[in-house]
Design a protein around this motif. Structure first.
Motif, PDB file in Angstrom:
ATOM      1  N   LYS A  17      10.900 -58.224 -67.571  1.00 31.95           N
ATOM      2  CA  LYS A  17       9.597 -58.708 -67.222  1.00 31.95           C
ATOM      3  C   LYS A  17       8.934 -57.656 -66.903  1.00 31.95           C
ATOM      4  O   LYS A  17       7.710 -56.871 -66.985  1.00 31.95           O
ATOM      5  CB  LYS A  17       9.083 -60.149 -66.110  1.00 31.95           C
ATOM      6  N   ASN A  18       9.284 -56.659 -65.997  1.00 27.83           N
ATOM      7  CA  ASN A  18       8.878 -55.343 -65.433  1.00 27.83           C
ATOM      8  C   ASN A  18       9.280 -54.078 -66.216  1.00 27.83           C
ATOM      9  O   ASN A  18       8.395 -53.459 -65.941  1.00 27.83           O
ATOM     10  CB  ASN A  18       8.879 -55.599 -63.854  1.00 27.83           C
ATOM     11  N   ALA A  19       9.745 -53.887 -66.920  1.00 26.51           N
ATOM     12  CA  ALA A  19      10.702 -52.640 -67.756  1.00 26.51           C
ATOM     13  C   ALA A  19      11.179 -53.549 -68.703  1.00 26.51           C
ATOM     14  O   ALA A  19      12.693 -53.567 -68.890  1.00 26.51           O
ATOM     15  CB  ALA A  19      11.782 -52.276 -66.414  1.00 26.51           C
ATOM     16  N   PRO A  20      10.932 -53.775 -69.689  1.00 25.69           N
ATOM     17  CA  PRO A  20      11.025 -54.703 -71.237  1.00 25.69           C
ATOM     18  C   PRO A  20      12.391 -53.434 -71.499  1.00 25.69           C
ATOM     19  O   PRO A  20      12.931 -54.406 -71.803  1.00 25.69           O
ATOM     20  CB  PRO A  20       9.638 -54.614 -71.336  1.00 25.69           C
ATOM     21  N   ASP A  21      11.922 -52.491 -71.685  1.00 28.59           N
ATOM     22  CA  ASP A  21      12.720 -51.525 -72.124  1.00 28.59           C
ATOM     23  C   ASP A  21      14.191 -50.409 -71.165  1.00 28.59           C
ATOM     24  O   ASP A  21      14.610 -50.412 -71.793  1.00 28.59           O
ATOM     25  CB  ASP A  21      12.558 -50.458 -73.180  1.00 28.59           C
ATOM     26  N   TYR A  22      13.992 -51.581 -70.478  1.00 19.20           N
ATOM     27  CA  TYR A  22      15.580 -51.171 -69.703  1.00 19.20           C
ATOM     28  C   TYR A  22      16.868 -52.022 -70.125  1.00 19.20           C
ATOM     29  O   TYR A  22      17.263 -53.221 -69.627  1.00 19.20           O
ATOM     30  CB  TYR A  22      14.919 -51.606 -68.130  1.00 19.20           C
ATOM     31  N   SER A  23      17.112 -51.507 -70.794  1.00 28.25           N
ATOM     32  CA  SER A  23      18.548 -51.570 -71.784  1.00 28.25           C
ATOM     33  C   SER A  23      19.479 -51.935 -70.563  1.00 28.25           C
ATOM     34  O   SER A  23      20.278 -53.608 -71.216  1.00 28.25           O
ATOM     35  CB  SER A  23      19.151 -51.171 -72.791  1.00 28.25           C
ATOM     36  N   PRO A  24      20.136 -51.951 -69.766  1.00 27.00           N
ATOM     37  CA  PRO A  24      21.373 -51.663 -68.554  1.00 27.00           C
ATOM     38  C   PRO A  24      20.804 -53.825 -68.324  1.00 27.00           C
ATOM     39  O   PRO A  24      21.746 -54.477 -68.228  1.00 27.00           O
ATOM     40  CB  PRO A  24      21.106 -51.700 -67.554  1.00 27.00           C
ATOM     41  N   ALA A  25      19.821 -53.867 -68.025  1.00 24.25           N
ATOM     42  CA  ALA A  25      19.097 -55.305 -67.343  1.00 24.25           C
ATOM     43  C   ALA A  25      19.515 -56.164 -68.883  1.00 24.25           C
ATOM     44  O   ALA A  25      19.860 -57.338 -68.867  1.00 24.25           O
ATOM     45  CB  ALA A  25      18.228 -55.672 -66.847  1.00 24.25           C
ATOM     46  N   LYS A  26      18.773 -55.752 -70.125  1.00 23.10           N
ATOM     47  CA  LYS A  26      19.312 -56.160 -71.488  1.00 23.10           C
ATOM     48  C   LYS A  26      20.589 -56.529 -71.439  1.00 23.10           C
ATOM     49  O   LYS A  26      21.289 -58.020 -72.545  1.00 23.10           O
ATOM     50  CB  LYS A  26      18.553 -56.281 -72.244  1.00 23.10           C
ATOM     51  N   LEU A  27      21.340 -55.955 -71.201  1.00 27.21           N
ATOM     52  CA  LEU A  27      23.254 -55.801 -71.551  1.00 27.21           C
ATOM     53  C   LEU A  27      23.186 -57.022 -70.508  1.00 27.21           C
ATOM     54  O   LEU A  27      24.534 -57.920 -71.314  1.00 27.21           O
ATOM     55  CB  LEU A  27      23.282 -54.487 -71.443  1.00 27.21           C
ATOM     56  N   GLN A  28      22.967 -57.128 -69.024  1.00 24.53           N
ATOM     57  CA  GLN A  28      23.582 -57.617 -68.568  1.00 24.53           C
ATOM     58  C   GLN A  28      23.113 -59.000 -68.234  1.00 24.53           C
ATOM     59  O   GLN A  28      24.197 -60.064 -68.116  1.00 24.53           O
ATOM     60  CB  GLN A  28      23.011 -57.378 -67.336  1.00 24.53           C
ATOM     61  N   LEU A  29      21.454 -59.441 -68.665  1.00 24.54           N
ATOM     62  CA  LEU A  29      21.980 -60.621 -68.970  1.00 24.54           C
ATOM     63  C   LEU A  29      22.320 -61.367 -70.471  1.00 24.54           C
ATOM     64  O   LEU A  29      22.374 -62.670 -70.168  1.00 24.54           O
ATOM     65  CB  LEU A  29      19.720 -60.476 -69.825  1.00 24.54           C
ATOM     66  N   ALA A  30      22.329 -60.503 -71.265  1.00 26.59           N
ATOM     67  CA  ALA A  30      23.637 -60.952 -72.160  1.00 26.59           C
ATOM     68  C   ALA A  30      24.453 -61.830 -71.813  1.00 26.59           C
ATOM     69  O   ALA A  30      25.333 -62.783 -72.217  1.00 26.59           O
ATOM     70  CB  ALA A  30      23.473 -60.361 -73.092  1.00 26.59           C
ATOM     71  N   VAL A  31      25.095 -60.632 -70.738  1.00 34.14           N
ATOM     72  CA  VAL A  31      26.777 -60.862 -70.029  1.00 34.14           C
ATOM     73  C   VAL A  31      26.525 -62.573 -69.449  1.00 34.14           C
ATOM     74  O   VAL A  31      28.043 -63.732 -70.102  1.00 34.14           O
ATOM     75  CB  VAL A  31      27.512 -60.076 -69.554  1.00 34.14           C
ATOM     76  N   THR A  32      25.070 -62.476 -68.916  1.00 32.71           N
ATOM     77  CA  THR A  32      25.169 -63.945 -67.878  1.00 32.71           C
ATOM     78  C   THR A  32      25.166 -65.153 -68.792  1.00 32.71           C
ATOM     79  O   THR A  32      25.329 -65.960 -68.992  1.00 32.71           O
ATOM     80  CB  THR A  32      23.741 -63.850 -67.218  1.00 32.71           C
TER      81      THR A  32
END
Length: 287
Positions: A233-248
């Motif tokens: 939400k605060n950093a939409p392009d932060y790819s590490p968090a996007k990857l880990q959210l996918a894992v979640t």
């Protein structure tokens, strides 16, 4: 250049590397094993000179630096430099080593700099670089070197936090240093230190991200999802968090949501090759 700006400038690329390996970060809330959050690649930087601390503690185990005339000249000038000039030379040496990702050497020279001029900036820099050095793969395989850099991390950064309790970068790396130390008594200290960062700044990207990783590793999936979503939400392009959210989402039995995120990573420009490779491998496992 300040310690904070020079180190933070490389923070994003470093954290992305963290994720590629850190997808399997072995950090538990009450664990005793030291983890490898990020492996750094050695880069050639020239000198046959080694910091005195490295010569003493590593017994030749730190890989030597390649030849570089400018660097060698700076090291030679340290021998005859006055106090003020020595501070300038040491700072230049540290910044050059950081650019080459030679965090073990950078930490040793930063230690010398902090002893020469014990400013908050220099102690912060020495602590952060020691933490990064402690996560190099070959350092982690050497218990003596690992303990040296781990102790140095905690010593410098705890002193910085004691002097300035609101120094977010010091709190972040101190929290990681505690957790990665491998000492059971430090595990909760690390978690609480990272939590103190998000309590002070709920939008702190790195602290929120790492807490999400720890929640994921302890199977607190809803909490992990919440952490990663807040980061994005605060950093939409932060790819590490996007990857880990996918894992979640995968672990929560939500492959469709995971696939959407992974496809976004593959289409986007913000993710590096390692993250895209991981995303592609994960997609291939989905139904």
């Amino acid at each position: 250049m300040s310690a904070s700006s020079s180190i933070s400038h490389r923070g994003r690329s470093l954290r992305i590397t963290v994720v590629a390996v850190g997808l399997l970060v072995c950090l538990m809330l009450f664990f005793a094993d030291k983890s490898n959050l990020h492996n750094q690649k050695d880069s050639a930087l020239g000198t046959t000179s080694v910091p005195s601390s490295a010569q003493t503690t590593a017994s030749g185990k730190i890989p030597p630096l390649a030849k570089d005339e400018k660097f060698d000249l700076w090291v030679a000038e340290l021998e005859k430099a006055g106090a003020t000039e020595k501070v300038t030379l040491l700072d230049s040496i540290v910044q050059l080593l950081v650019k080459r990702n030679r965090f073990e050497y950078a930490a040793d020279y930063a230690d010398q700099l902090a002893q020469q001029e014990s400013s908050l900036k220099n102690r912060l820099q020495a602590g952060v670089l020691s933490q990064k050095a402690s996560q190099l793969e070959y350092i982690q395989s050497d218990s003596l070197l690992f303990r040296q850099y781990s102790r140095q991390t905690i010593s410098y950064l705890s002193a910085v936090v004691e002097e300035n309790p609101d120094q977010e970068e010091a709190l972040l790396y101190l929290g990681l240093g505690y957790i990665q130390s491998g000492l059971p008594e430090n595990s909760m200290k690390g978690i609480m230190t990272l939590r103190s960062v998000v309590e002070k700044n709920p939008n702190h990207i790195e602290a929120g991200y790492y807490l999400g990783l720890f929640s994921l590793q302890t199977n607190q999936l809803e909490k992990a999802k919440e952490r990663f979503e807040t980061v994005l939400k605060n950093a939409p392009d932060y790819s590490p968090a996007k990857l880990q959210l996918a894992v979640t989402h995968i672990q929560m039995g939500q492959p469709a949501l995971a696939k959407t995120l992974l496809e976004e990573l593959l289409r986007g420009k913000e993710a590096d090759d390692e993250i895209k490779l991981t995303a592609r491998e994960l997609i291939n496992t989905l139904p």
